[in-house]
Every structure is written in C-alpha cells, then in structure tokens.
Write a protein that holds these residues in place. Structure first.
Motif, PDB file in Angstrom:
ATOM      1  N   LEU A   1       7.816 -10.412   2.194  1.00 63.43           N
ATOM      2  CA  LEU A   1       7.220  -9.190   2.733  1.00 63.43           C
ATOM      3  C   LEU A   1       7.528  -9.116   4.221  1.00 63.43           C
ATOM      4  O   LEU A   1       7.488 -10.137   4.917  1.00 63.43           O
ATOM      5  N   LYS A   2       7.828  -7.919   4.696  1.00 62.71           N
ATOM      6  CA  LYS A   2       8.151  -7.738   6.109  1.00 62.71           C
ATOM      7  C   LYS A   2       6.879  -7.746   6.962  1.00 62.71           C
ATOM      8  O   LYS A   2       5.842  -7.229   6.545  1.00 62.71           O
ATOM      9  N   LYS A   3       7.010  -8.304   8.160  1.00 62.90           N
ATOM     10  CA  LYS A   3       5.915  -8.302   9.117  1.00 62.90           C
ATOM     11  C   LYS A   3       5.493  -6.863   9.380  1.00 62.90           C
ATOM     12  O   LYS A   3       6.323  -5.979   9.540  1.00 62.90           O
ATOM     13  N   GLY A   4       4.175  -6.618   9.388  1.00 62.73           N
ATOM     14  CA  GLY A   4       3.647  -5.288   9.665  1.00 62.73           C
ATOM     15  C   GLY A   4       3.400  -4.436   8.434  1.00 62.73           C
ATOM     16  O   GLY A   4       2.747  -3.400   8.526  1.00 62.73           O
ATOM     17  N   VAL A   5       3.878  -4.862   7.279  1.00 62.26           N
ATOM     18  CA  VAL A   5       3.661  -4.110   6.043  1.00 62.26           C
ATOM     19  C   VAL A   5       2.191  -4.211   5.649  1.00 62.26           C
ATOM     20  O   VAL A   5       1.576  -5.271   5.756  1.00 62.26           O
ATOM     21  N   VAL A   6       1.606  -3.101   5.209  1.00 62.11           N
ATOM     22  CA  VAL A   6       0.225  -3.100   4.733  1.00 62.11           C
ATOM     23  C   VAL A   6       0.247  -3.356   3.232  1.00 62.11           C
ATOM     24  O   VAL A   6       0.989  -2.716   2.492  1.00 62.11           O
ATOM     25  N   VAL A   7      -0.564  -4.311   2.815  1.00 60.75           N
ATOM     26  CA  VAL A   7      -0.606  -4.754   1.426  1.00 60.75           C
ATOM     27  C   VAL A   7      -2.033  -4.574   0.898  1.00 60.75           C
ATOM     28  O   VAL A   7      -2.999  -4.854   1.603  1.00 60.75           O
ATOM     29  N   THR A   8      -2.151  -4.098  -0.325  1.00 57.91           N
ATOM     30  CA  THR A   8      -3.445  -4.047  -1.014  1.00 57.91           C
ATOM     31  C   THR A   8      -3.509  -5.269  -1.915  1.00 57.91           C
ATOM     32  O   THR A   8      -2.601  -5.500  -2.712  1.00 57.91           O
ATOM     33  N   ILE A   9      -4.574  -6.055  -1.750  1.00 55.23           N
ATOM     34  CA  ILE A   9      -4.734  -7.256  -2.572  1.00 55.23           C
ATOM     35  C   ILE A   9      -5.994  -7.141  -3.418  1.00 55.23           C
ATOM     36  O   ILE A   9      -6.945  -6.466  -3.053  1.00 55.23           O
ATOM     37  N   ASP A  10      -5.958  -7.813  -4.558  1.00 55.24           N
ATOM     38  CA  ASP A  10      -7.128  -7.988  -5.408  1.00 55.24           C
ATOM     39  C   ASP A  10      -7.339  -9.486  -5.528  1.00 55.24           C
ATOM     40  O   ASP A  10      -6.522 -10.194  -6.112  1.00 55.24           O
ATOM     41  N   LEU A  11      -8.431  -9.960  -4.935  1.00 52.90           N
ATOM     42  CA  LEU A  11      -8.762 -11.379  -4.897  1.00 52.90           C
ATOM     43  C   LEU A  11      -9.759 -11.687  -6.000  1.00 52.90           C
ATOM     44  O   LEU A  11     -10.784 -11.026  -6.112  1.00 52.90           O
ATOM     45  N   LYS A  12      -9.441 -12.701  -6.804  1.00 51.60           N
ATOM     46  CA  LYS A  12     -10.345 -13.123  -7.877  1.00 51.60           C
ATOM     47  C   LYS A  12     -10.951 -14.478  -7.502  1.00 51.60           C
ATOM     48  O   LYS A  12     -10.232 -15.403  -7.173  1.00 51.60           O
ATOM     49  N   THR A  13     -12.298 -14.521  -7.523  1.00 48.29           N
ATOM     50  CA  THR A  13     -13.009 -15.761  -7.194  1.00 48.29           C
ATOM     51  C   THR A  13     -14.057 -16.035  -8.269  1.00 48.29           C
ATOM     52  O   THR A  13     -14.446 -15.124  -8.999  1.00 48.29           O
TER      53      THR A  13
ATOM     54  N   LYS B   1       0.849  -1.192   0.000  1.00 50.09           N
ATOM     55  CA  LYS B   1       0.000   0.000   0.000  1.00 50.09           C
ATOM     56  C   LYS B   1       0.886   1.245   0.000  1.00 50.09           C
ATOM     57  O   LYS B   1       1.884   1.309   0.700  1.00 50.09           O
ATOM     58  N   GLY B   2       0.499   2.209  -0.818  1.00 53.05           N
ATOM     59  CA  GLY B   2       1.265   3.442  -0.911  1.00 53.05           C
ATOM     60  C   GLY B   2       2.357   3.392  -1.959  1.00 53.05           C
ATOM     61  O   GLY B   2       2.957   4.404  -2.283  1.00 53.05           O
ATOM     62  N   LYS B   3       2.627   2.213  -2.498  1.00 55.90           N
ATOM     63  CA  LYS B   3       3.603   2.072  -3.572  1.00 55.90           C
ATOM     64  C   LYS B   3       2.852   1.868  -4.870  1.00 55.90           C
ATOM     65  O   LYS B   3       1.683   1.510  -4.884  1.00 55.90           O
ATOM     66  N   SER B   4       3.522   2.061  -5.960  1.00 52.76           N
ATOM     67  CA  SER B   4       2.900   1.958  -7.274  1.00 52.76           C
ATOM     68  C   SER B   4       2.292   0.579  -7.504  1.00 52.76           C
ATOM     69  O   SER B   4       2.918  -0.446  -7.222  1.00 52.76           O
ATOM     70  N   SER B   5       1.064   0.569  -8.011  1.00 53.56           N
ATOM     71  CA  SER B   5       0.432  -0.715  -8.341  1.00 53.56           C
ATOM     72  C   SER B   5       1.084  -1.318  -9.583  1.00 53.56           C
ATOM     73  O   SER B   5       0.809  -2.457  -9.937  1.00 53.56           O
ATOM     74  N   ALA B   6       1.983  -0.569 -10.232  1.00 58.03           N
ATOM     75  CA  ALA B   6       2.730  -1.115 -11.372  1.00 58.03           C
ATOM     76  C   ALA B   6       3.678  -2.215 -10.894  1.00 58.03           C
ATOM     77  O   ALA B   6       4.062  -3.090 -11.667  1.00 58.03           O
ATOM     78  N   SER B   7       4.014  -2.195  -9.597  1.00 50.86           N
ATOM     79  CA  SER B   7       4.893  -3.232  -9.046  1.00 50.86           C
ATOM     80  C   SER B   7       4.068  -4.380  -8.448  1.00 50.86           C
ATOM     81  O   SER B   7       4.460  -5.006  -7.493  1.00 50.86           O
ATOM     82  N   ARG B   8       2.928  -4.630  -9.048  1.00 50.92           N
ATOM     83  CA  ARG B   8       1.983  -5.657  -8.600  1.00 50.92           C
ATOM     84  C   ARG B   8       2.549  -7.058  -8.861  1.00 50.92           C
ATOM     85  O   ARG B   8       3.176  -7.309  -9.869  1.00 50.92           O
ATOM     86  N   HIS B   9       2.301  -7.980  -7.922  1.00 52.82           N
ATOM     87  CA  HIS B   9       2.718  -9.369  -8.041  1.00 52.82           C
ATOM     88  C   HIS B   9       1.471 -10.246  -8.045  1.00 52.82           C
ATOM     89  O   HIS B   9       0.465  -9.893  -7.451  1.00 52.82           O
ATOM     90  N   VAL B  10       1.551 -11.391  -8.693  1.00 48.24           N
ATOM     91  CA  VAL B  10       0.428 -12.326  -8.770  1.00 48.24           C
ATOM     92  C   VAL B  10       0.814 -13.598  -8.031  1.00 48.24           C
ATOM     93  O   VAL B  10       1.955 -14.052  -8.094  1.00 48.24           O
ATOM     94  N   SER B  11      -0.163 -14.164  -7.323  1.00 51.26           N
ATOM     95  CA  SER B  11       0.101 -15.357  -6.537  1.00 51.26           C
ATOM     96  C   SER B  11      -1.157 -16.215  -6.455  1.00 51.26           C
ATOM     97  O   SER B  11      -2.209 -15.841  -6.962  1.00 51.26           O
ATOM     98  N   GLN B  12      -1.020 -17.337  -5.770  1.00 43.48           N
ATOM     99  CA  GLN B  12      -2.143 -18.243  -5.552  1.00 43.48           C
ATOM    100  C   GLN B  12      -2.425 -18.326  -4.058  1.00 43.48           C
ATOM    101  O   GLN B  12      -1.513 -18.415  -3.240  1.00 43.48           O
ATOM    102  N   VAL B  13      -3.703 -18.286  -3.704  1.00 44.11           N
ATOM    103  CA  VAL B  13      -4.131 -18.340  -2.303  1.00 44.11           C
ATOM    104  C   VAL B  13      -3.998 -19.767  -1.775  1.00 44.11           C
ATOM    105  O   VAL B  13      -4.392 -20.723  -2.442  1.00 44.11           O
TER     106      VAL B  13
END
Length: 116
Positions: free
Chosen positions: A53-65, A25-37
């Motif tokens: 990712l460091k403990k305590g970092v706030v992350v914005t996720i986009d979940l696809k279901t 969060k707060g960083k460019s979404s251009a540096s977005r990573h894709v993963s599997q839940v």
C-alpha cells in the motif's frame, strides 16, 4: 539508556494476533484483503499483508477481536509500507483517523488485557 522510539509513542502498543480485513477507501469492498495484526493501539495498528500500500492511502479496516461479536470498522492512513519478505510480504503501519467512543472503549479493553 531509554529507547527513544518507544518514548515517541503516544499510545501503548499491544501485541495480539487479531484478524483484520481491509480495502482502500472509495474502492470496492469486493477487493477486500485479509491479514493478521502485528500490534494495535488506540492510535493505529501494524499488520502484515501480501498487498503493498502506498504511503498516504486511506484504508478502511474491519478488526475482529474476542471482545465483541462483530468486527470494528475504522479508517486509517498508511504511514509506512516496507518489505518484510521482498515482493511477497509487506509490513504496514496505519494511523487511525477519527475513532468513535465505542471503538475507543474496545481498544481500551485490548490495552488492559495486554497489561495483565
């Protein structure tokens, strides 16, 4: 003997292979990573990543279901990041921050699907 780890859990974990994209969060979404839940609940999710990712970092996720056409966007805080395969794959545990009612309804659908 009861599993004390499961008793601590507030929300039911559902093991589904949904796709998640994320960025700090707060960083460019251009540096977005894709993963599997690995698993998801109303309280958070666990996923595997090639990025530590460091403990305590706030992350914005986009979940696809399969329950909705668009992705669900949520913020969460990293609770833990541990090596799954040293210096290659990391398992990340994330706790959701504020969860809108619309998103809770989707997470409930996922939960109910997991009970079947």
């Amino acid at each position: 003997m009861p599993d004390s780890h499961n008793e601590r859990r507030k929300d039911l974990r559902i093991y589904r292979n949904f796709i998640v994209s994320y960025h700090e969060k707060g960083k460019s979404s251009a540096s977005r990573h894709v993963s599997q839940v690995n698993n998801v609940s109303k309280g958070g999710l666990s996923f595997s990543s090639t990025q530590a990712l460091k403990k305590g970092v706030v992350v914005t996720i986009d979940l696809k279901t399969p329950f909705i056409a668009d992705s669900v966007s949520l913020d969460g805080i990293v609770l833990e990041c541990k090596d799954k395969i040293p210096e290659m794959i990391y398992e990340i545990r994330l706790q959701f921050q504020e969860v809108p009612e619309k998103v809770l309804a989707i997470l409930e659908k996922i939960e109910n699907c997991g009970k079947a």
